[in-house]
Each structure stands twice: as structure tokens, then as C-alpha cells.
Design a protein around this motif. Structure first.
Motif, PDB file in Angstrom:
ATOM      1  N   VAL A 222     -12.515  17.788 -28.392  1.00 54.09           N
ATOM      2  CA  VAL A 222     -11.940  17.465 -27.087  1.00 54.09           C
ATOM      3  C   VAL A 222     -10.724  18.338 -26.836  1.00 54.09           C
ATOM      4  CG1 VAL A 222     -10.761  15.675 -25.751  1.00 54.09           C
ATOM      5  CG2 VAL A 222     -12.813  15.120 -27.078  1.00 54.09           C
ATOM      6  N   ALA A 223     -10.698  18.989 -25.682  1.00 51.67           N
ATOM      7  CA  ALA A 223      -9.569  19.841 -25.309  1.00 51.67           C
ATOM      8  C   ALA A 223      -8.427  19.016 -24.750  1.00 51.67           C
ATOM      9  CB  ALA A 223     -10.014  20.896 -24.292  1.00 51.67           C
ATOM     10  N   GLU A 224      -8.748  18.077 -23.838  1.00 49.47           N
ATOM     11  CA  GLU A 224      -7.701  17.269 -23.224  1.00 49.47           C
ATOM     12  C   GLU A 224      -8.313  16.059 -22.537  1.00 49.47           C
ATOM     13  OE1 GLU A 224      -5.725  19.542 -20.261  1.00 49.47           O
ATOM     14  OE2 GLU A 224      -7.572  20.068 -19.168  1.00 49.47           O
ATOM     15  N   LEU A 225      -7.456  15.081 -22.267  1.00 53.04           N
ATOM     16  CA  LEU A 225      -7.879  13.909 -21.521  1.00 53.04           C
ATOM     17  C   LEU A 225      -7.848  14.214 -20.024  1.00 53.04           C
ATOM     18  CD1 LEU A 225      -5.959  11.077 -23.436  1.00 53.04           C
ATOM     19  CD2 LEU A 225      -8.279  11.933 -23.825  1.00 53.04           C
ATOM     20  N   ILE A 226      -8.673  13.502 -19.291  1.00 56.84           N
ATOM     21  CA  ILE A 226      -8.712  13.631 -17.830  1.00 56.84           C
ATOM     22  C   ILE A 226      -8.056  12.396 -17.222  1.00 56.84           C
ATOM     23  CG2 ILE A 226     -10.213  13.800 -15.807  1.00 56.84           C
ATOM     24  CD1 ILE A 226     -12.330  15.046 -17.637  1.00 56.84           C
ATOM     25  N   THR A 227      -7.165  12.612 -16.286  1.00 54.93           N
ATOM     26  CA  THR A 227      -6.496  11.490 -15.626  1.00 54.93           C
ATOM     27  C   THR A 227      -6.693  11.565 -14.114  1.00 54.93           C
ATOM     28  OG1 THR A 227      -4.404  12.711 -15.474  1.00 54.93           O
ATOM     29  CG2 THR A 227      -4.741  11.346 -17.429  1.00 54.93           C
ATOM     30  N   ASP A 228      -6.637  10.405 -13.482  1.00 50.00           N
ATOM     31  CA  ASP A 228      -6.761  10.304 -12.029  1.00 50.00           C
ATOM     32  C   ASP A 228      -5.790   9.235 -11.564  1.00 50.00           C
ATOM     33  OD1 ASP A 228      -7.502  10.334  -9.394  1.00 50.00           O
ATOM     34  OD2 ASP A 228      -9.443   9.361  -9.708  1.00 50.00           O
ATOM     35  N   ASN A 229      -4.743   9.670 -10.860  1.00 51.60           N
ATOM     36  CA  ASN A 229      -3.705   8.749 -10.378  1.00 51.60           C
ATOM     37  C   ASN A 229      -3.108   7.916 -11.512  1.00 51.60           C
ATOM     38  OD1 ASN A 229      -3.919   9.520  -7.634  1.00 51.60           O
ATOM     39  ND2 ASN A 229      -5.710   8.173  -7.377  1.00 51.60           N
ATOM     40  N   GLY A 230      -2.871   8.578 -12.651  1.00 54.91           N
ATOM     41  CA  GLY A 230      -2.226   7.913 -13.779  1.00 54.91           C
ATOM     42  C   GLY A 230      -3.175   7.207 -14.720  1.00 54.91           C
ATOM     43  N   ARG A 231      -4.437   7.078 -14.326  1.00 45.24           N
ATOM     44  CA  ARG A 231      -5.415   6.404 -15.177  1.00 45.24           C
ATOM     45  C   ARG A 231      -6.229   7.438 -15.959  1.00 45.24           C
ATOM     46  NH1 ARG A 231      -7.694   1.448 -15.643  1.00 45.24           N
ATOM     47  NH2 ARG A 231      -9.748   1.410 -16.672  1.00 45.24           N
ATOM     48  N   VAL A 232      -6.444   7.184 -17.231  1.00 40.46           N
ATOM     49  CA  VAL A 232      -7.286   8.060 -18.047  1.00 40.46           C
ATOM     50  C   VAL A 232      -8.736   7.735 -17.729  1.00 40.46           C
ATOM     51  CG1 VAL A 232      -7.951   8.712 -20.385  1.00 40.46           C
ATOM     52  CG2 VAL A 232      -5.552   8.236 -19.860  1.00 40.46           C
ATOM     53  N   ALA A 258      -1.619  12.167 -31.065  1.00 40.29           N
ATOM     54  CA  ALA A 258      -0.362  12.555 -30.397  1.00 40.29           C
ATOM     55  C   ALA A 258      -0.607  13.714 -29.441  1.00 40.29           C
ATOM     56  CB  ALA A 258       0.688  12.923 -31.442  1.00 40.29           C
ATOM     57  N   ARG A 259      -1.406  14.694 -29.864  1.00 38.22           N
ATOM     58  CA  ARG A 259      -1.687  15.844 -28.996  1.00 38.22           C
ATOM     59  C   ARG A 259      -2.415  15.426 -27.730  1.00 38.22           C
ATOM     60  NH1 ARG A 259      -5.622  19.297 -27.449  1.00 38.22           N
ATOM     61  NH2 ARG A 259      -7.261  18.212 -28.625  1.00 38.22           N
ATOM     62  N   LEU A 260      -3.418  14.587 -27.886  1.00 46.05           N
ATOM     63  CA  LEU A 260      -4.224  14.197 -26.734  1.00 46.05           C
ATOM     64  C   LEU A 260      -3.459  13.281 -25.781  1.00 46.05           C
ATOM     65  CD1 LEU A 260      -7.667  13.561 -28.456  1.00 46.05           C
ATOM     66  CD2 LEU A 260      -7.112  15.413 -26.863  1.00 46.05           C
ATOM     67  N   SER A 261      -2.718  12.332 -26.342  1.00 44.64           N
ATOM     68  CA  SER A 261      -2.077  11.315 -25.497  1.00 44.64           C
ATOM     69  C   SER A 261      -0.666  11.674 -25.073  1.00 44.64           C
ATOM     70  CB  SER A 261      -2.041   9.981 -26.249  1.00 44.64           C
ATOM     71  OG  SER A 261      -1.136  10.049 -27.341  1.00 44.64           O
ATOM     72  N   GLY A 262       0.002  12.529 -25.847  1.00 43.52           N
ATOM     73  CA  GLY A 262       1.398  12.824 -25.572  1.00 43.52           C
ATOM     74  C   GLY A 262       2.329  11.686 -25.933  1.00 43.52           C
ATOM     75  N   LEU A 263       1.830  10.703 -26.661  1.00 39.14           N
ATOM     76  CA  LEU A 263       2.623   9.527 -27.027  1.00 39.14           C
ATOM     77  C   LEU A 263       3.060   9.600 -28.484  1.00 39.14           C
ATOM     78  CD1 LEU A 263       0.478   6.811 -25.222  1.00 39.14           C
ATOM     79  CD2 LEU A 263       2.678   7.763 -24.475  1.00 39.14           C
ATOM     80  N   PRO A 264       4.144   8.903 -28.852  1.00 41.84           N
ATOM     81  CA  PRO A 264       4.644   8.959 -30.234  1.00 41.84           C
ATOM     82  C   PRO A 264       3.641   8.389 -31.226  1.00 41.84           C
ATOM     83  CG  PRO A 264       6.300   8.038 -28.743  1.00 41.84           C
ATOM     84  CD  PRO A 264       5.023   8.094 -27.970  1.00 41.84           C
ATOM     85  N   MET A 265       3.522   9.043 -32.349  1.00 39.09           N
ATOM     86  CA  MET A 265       2.636   8.626 -33.433  1.00 39.09           C
ATOM     87  C   MET A 265       3.390   8.744 -34.758  1.00 39.09           C
ATOM     88  SD  MET A 265      -0.388   7.789 -32.296  1.00 39.09           S
ATOM     89  CE  MET A 265      -0.755   7.610 -30.537  1.00 39.09           C
TER      90      MET A 265
END
Length: 426
Positions: A222-232, A258-265
């Protein structure tokens, strides 16, 4: 509802299997060429090679819920260990569960008599308590906990550092005492074991049916998550393909999460190296692990795998594994040579073992760059929740619980429950 799960390790497989059973449409993608994540086995020339020395604690609650233990044909280690120190070997065991070695263990001088009694008392204490009771209260390092219980430095250095260093991948014993108590209880409540077909059979039980039905896509990073108006709403694969879903579960190791979500791990990575050797005779008899108690040990522990699980080696052959903690800059060939030299030190004084060892040949080497995340005291209250806090995004991975096979499956359970709660809103 369609759920996309990124990662086919034990957490992702557990989550996907539960959701599939509940009628949820599931797609699992994984970057590798097989399922299981870090719990995989390779088979070659009649040998079975687990990707890193691992065992299954039969007392794991999640394993009892999700695995058919009988079908795994578990081959069990004997309790205790062989302690190798200064050219000698000493046996330590639980005399109530291993009567054959009870006398040798009682006479071994490497652990003082009072410490042998303390080990038995601790085992009895933890057996009588629930897991919640074992994990309650303030946390501290395993080292400070053992000292507080009165264990001598001799016992800490000769047994606890190599034995639990092999479990925590850290001989310093700075790991949370809650982890120590949990693992001590698991080993007191039941044996450590290997599936006859390798540790990868655990992942097979959880995911083979999903794979056969086409619900798992391999070689799909997976390269990255897709979001739409803040929703994954899905994920873009490295190939450029986009996969959309009503909910996305990230079930990868912590750095990738962490890479995919950008959130602390959880930060940091504990590394290990497992080397396999084949020979025509075992170095020792019995089904115990051999611990290297030397303060300058290269090999932390070694084990005659084929003594425990004969299916791991072809007829007339024997399989030995050796575990090194951390990374190494040595080449594979140099590392094989250094490992054999350290094994000779471990078995010095045993002519039969040294003679057998001279005929052992290197077979496989695995460098595990991310085996566990460090579990310092107090870390577990800081770990991420299965709900990410972002709409449509969930986590399933040991990094939400603790670093163990049991924790990975529990995280998969909890994530599936969280997804089902969201489903009620659809």
C-alpha cells in the motif's frame, strides 16, 4: 459493509476471519508473498525453518479461542532450561512438571537454593491469579521486580537474563515487569510448543481459508490511504490501483502503521538473528532450551529443534537453531563462523557435543529487523486504541496491546468488535 485490512499478520488475519464469519465483506492486502507477517515458516530439503525462533505458549487465552491446538500437532518443550556457563551445563526446571530432571535441578549450583524456592513460590503465586490481577498495579522494570523479590544477582545473570532476554530480546531486563509476570504465568500454566509443520501453521489456520477464497491479495503493498472529507475511504496500492471500502484496518507493524496513518506509534525496534544448522547427531538429549549465561555471549540461546519437533528435520538429520539478540554488521559467512565458535564455548567440556558440532553445516540465516517494539514500564497505557480517532480508520496490531502472538490476536478481536459497532450505523 466492505472492510479493507492492510496486513496479513496474525492481527489482520484474526480480524478478517471474525468479520468474515459475521458476514462482512473483507479484503486483505499484504506486501509480502505469503500470509503470517512475522509468523512464517519456510520448507526446504526436508527441513522446516521458522522465520526467527518463536514458540507458542499453549496457555495463551487468544490461542485457545482462535486456534485448533490439536490440529496443530503441537510438539512441546520440557519445562526449564540448560544453563551453559564456564564450560559447564546446569539443569533448571519445575520439579512438579518435570520429575525426570528434578534431582539434577535440585543439585545444580548455578542457582542458589533460596532462589529455586523463590521461583517455585512465584510460579504458584501467579498460577492462582487471573491475568487481570497479574497485570494490575504500578509498573517497574523486570530487573527491579526480580531484585525486589529477593533474587540474587547470580540467578538474575545466569538464568533470567538469557531466558527472558530471549523472550523480550533484551538481556538488560529493562522490559516491563507486567510483561514478565504475564509470560511467567503463561509458562507456569502450560508448556511452550512448536506446531509439527512450523510456526507458519498458526497463520495457516487463521488465513488459509480466506486465501483460498480469494479474500487475500499478496504482493500488494500500500502506497497511501485515501481520504474523503476527513474520512478514510480506502487505500492506493503501489501499483496505482485504488481499493475503496467502508472501513480500513491498518494491521501492519508499528512503523508502517505510523507511515500510513501519520499517527503516533510505539517507537524503536528490537532486532534479532536466527541461524539454523544441520547435523547428523544432536548436541544434547532432551527438549530443553540451552541458555548462554556468559556475560559476553554472542549466542543468547540455542535449541535442538528436532529434539522437540522431529518433523522439522528429514530422517537421520537434526536441526539446531541459535538466536543472537540485536543486529550485526558481520557478513552471513562470518556470522555463521562466529556463532559456531560461541556454540563451542557453550558446549566446552562435552566431547560428544563438540564432536557432533564439527559436522554441523549452516543451512539458513534470518535477520529480523523488526521483531518487537521495546516495552518499557508503563508503555501499555500509552499504546494506540483500535479506533484511530479518524473516521473509517481502525488499527489491528500488537502495537495496540503488547508485543506477543497473544496480543496480536487479541488486537484483531478488539478491532473486529470496533468495526462491528460502526457497522450498526450503516
Amino acid at each position: 459493509m466492505h472492510v479493507l485490512i492492510i496486513g496479513a499478520g496474525l492481527a489482520g488475519l484474526t480480524c478478517g476471519r471474525i468479520l468474515d464469519t459475521l458476514g462482512v465483506q473483507v479484503t486483505i492486502v499484504d506486501a509480502s508473498d505469503g500470509i503470517g507477517g512475522r509468523v512464517r515458516s519456510d520448507h526446504a530439503d526436508g527441513f522446516t525453518f521458522d522465520r526467527g525462533f518463536q514458540v507458542l505458549f499453549e496457555a495463551y487465552p487468544a490461542a485457545r479461542r482462535h486456534l485448533d491446538l490439536d490440529a496443530l500437532q503441537l510438539r512441546r518443550f520440557d519445562p526449564g532450561a540448560i544453563i551453559c556457563l564456564s564450560g559447564k551445563r546446569f539443569v533448571l526446571t519445575d520439579p512438579f512438571r518435570d520429575r525426570a530432571a528434578a534431582l539434577d535441578a535440585a543439585l545444580t549450583p548455578v542457582v542458589p537454593p533460596l532462589d529455586k524456592a523463590r521461583v517455585l513460590l512465584l510460579a504458584q503465586y501467579l498460577r492462582r491469579r487471573s491475568i487481570d490481577e497479574v497485570l494490575e498495579g504500578e509498573d517497574e522494570t523486570t530487573l527491579s521486580y526480580l531484585r525486589r523479590l529477593g533474587f540474587s544477582e547470580q540467578t538474575i545473570n545466569s538464568f533470567f537474563r538469557p531466558f527472558y532476554g530471549g523472550i523480550f530480546l533484551d538481556r538488560s531486563l529493562r522490559t516491563s515487569a507486567k510483561c514478565f509476570r504475564f509470560d511467567f504465568k503463561m509458562l507456569s500454566d502450560g508448556p511452550a510448543a512448536l506446531p509439527a509443520r512450523g510456526m507458519g501453521a498458526i497463520a495457516g489456520q487463521l488465513g488459509d481459508a480466506l486465501l483460498e477464497r480469494g479474500l487475500i491479495r499478496l504482493n500488494a503493498p500500500v502506497a497511501e490511504l485515501i481520504t474523503d472529507n476527513g474520512r478514510v475511504t480506502g487505500a492506493q496500492l503501489a501499483s496505482g490501483e485504488e481499493v475503496f471500502a467502508d472501513a480500513v484496518v491498518v494491521a501492519t507493524p508499528a512503523p508502517e502503521a505510523a507511515r500510513l496513518s501519520g499517527l503516533p506509534m510505539p517507537q524503536g525496534a528490537l532486532q534479532t538473528i536466527t541461524l539454523y544448522f544441520g547435523g547428523s547427531a544432536p548436541l544434547y538429549q532432551g527438549r530443553k532450551i540451552a541458555l548462554n549465561a556468559a556475560p559476553d555471549a554472542l549466542v543468547n540461546n540455542a535449541q535442538m529443534i528436532s529434539n522437540v519437533a522431529p518433523e522439522y528435520a528429514p530422517p537421520g538429520r537434526h536441526l539446531l537453531s541459535a538466536t543472537i539478540l540485536g543486529a550485526s554488521s558481520l557478513s552471513d559467512d562470518d556470522l555463521y563462523r562466529a556463532t559456531l565458535a560461541d556454540l563451542r564455548r557453550m558446549f566446552a567440556g562435552d566431547t560428544a557435543a563438540l564432536t557432533a558440532l564439527e559436522r554441523y553445516q549452516p543451512l539458513r540465516l534470518y535477520r529480523i529487523s523488526y521483531a518487537q517494539f521495546p516495552q518499557a514500564p508503563g508503555i501499555h497505557t500509552l499504546l494506540p486504541d483500535n479506533r484511530s480517532g479518524r473516521p473509517g480508520l481502525f488499527f489491528a496490531g500488537e502495537f495496540t496491546e503488547a508485543s506477543s502472538l497473544n496480543a496480536a490476536m487479541i488486537s484483531g478481536e478488539k478491532c473486529a468488535a470496533a468495526v462491528m459497532e460502526e457497522r450498526r450505523g450503516f
